[in-house]
Design an enzyme around this catalytic site. Structure first.
Site, PDB file in Angstrom:
ATOM      1  N   LYS A   1      -9.686  -6.868   9.707  1.00 33.19           N
ATOM      2  CA  LYS A   1     -10.306  -7.286  10.865  1.00 33.19           C
ATOM      3  C   LYS A   1     -10.341  -5.713  11.838  1.00 33.19           C
ATOM      4  CE  LYS A   1      -6.612  -9.145  13.491  1.00 33.19           C
ATOM      5  NZ  LYS A   1      -6.415 -10.250  14.247  1.00 33.19           N
TER       6      LYS A   1
ATOM      7  N   HIS B   1       0.897  -1.096  -0.106  1.00 35.36           N
ATOM      8  CA  HIS B   1       0.168  -0.070  -0.036  1.00 35.36           C
ATOM      9  C   HIS B   1       0.819   1.249  -0.017  1.00 35.36           C
ATOM     10  CE1 HIS B   1      -3.438  -2.639   0.751  1.00 35.36           C
ATOM     11  NE2 HIS B   1      -4.099  -1.655   0.430  1.00 35.36           N
TER      12      HIS B   1
END
Length: 186
Positions: free
Chosen positions: A103, A38
């Site tokens: 999560k 990323h």
């Protein structure tokens, strides 16, 4: 809350029919990428350069699989804490990524980006790495091989279980559930 089966890549219509709390079973291609990838994506956006693979309309799973044992397609794989990708997620949604899987809760900027770019945040259950691994039919490193376990992988999944936690309508499953339990305990 609905049970929905979706084929990837996703369309705006797919995303808009989902609501926080929906149980979703994904089928098709998902890309696996974490922090290091990323960071490189964001640098490419800033340079107005192309990503090494086209992620438009796709889903990114924040995970780092273990090496496969003989006979396995992929080793254990489970979601990592999604908030670590918060600095990058709005830019990824603006680029055209339709969903992410991780999560835990996300920042307000990510929730706003879901609504602004018709994107969605899914959660996968940590601790179910063996079950999730069984839902993966193939896995291949497609970019940034030098990152080892954080290399970008293309995985093909069948009935991969996730839960919608932030939808494109501005709904937040975490807030909804907390509010529900506050009224029960009064």
């Amino acid at each position: 809350m609905a049970k929905v089966y979706l084929q990837t890549p996703l369309t705006n219509e797919d995303v808009l029919k989902l609501h926080a709390g929906d149980e979703v079973f994904l089928n098709g291609i998902i890309y696996v990428a974490r922090d290091a990838a990323h960071k490189r994506f964001l640098a490419l956006f800033e340079e107005n350069s192309q990503l090494p693979i086209d992620l438009k309309n796709h889903i990114i799973f924040y995970a780092g699989p273990t090496p496969p044992k003989p006979g396995q397609v992929i080793g254990s794989i489970a979601p990592t804490t999604a908030a670590r990708m918060d600095p990058y997620t709005p830019a990824m949604f603006k680029y055209g990524v339709k969903g992410v899987i991780g999560k835990g809760p996300r920042s307000q900027s990510v929730k706003d980006a879901c609504k602004n770019y018709n994107s969605i945040c899914f959660s996968a259950i940590g601790g179910l790495s063996a079950l999730l691994s069984d839902k993966i039919q193939s896995a291949e490193v497609v970019a940034y091989e030098d990152l080892g376990p954080e290399a970008i992988r293309e995985i093909v999944v069948k009935d991969f279980p996730v839960l919608v936690v932030y939808d494109a309508h501005g709904d937040d499953l975490y807030e909804q559930e907390i509010a529900k339990y506050r009224t029960i305990n009064r």
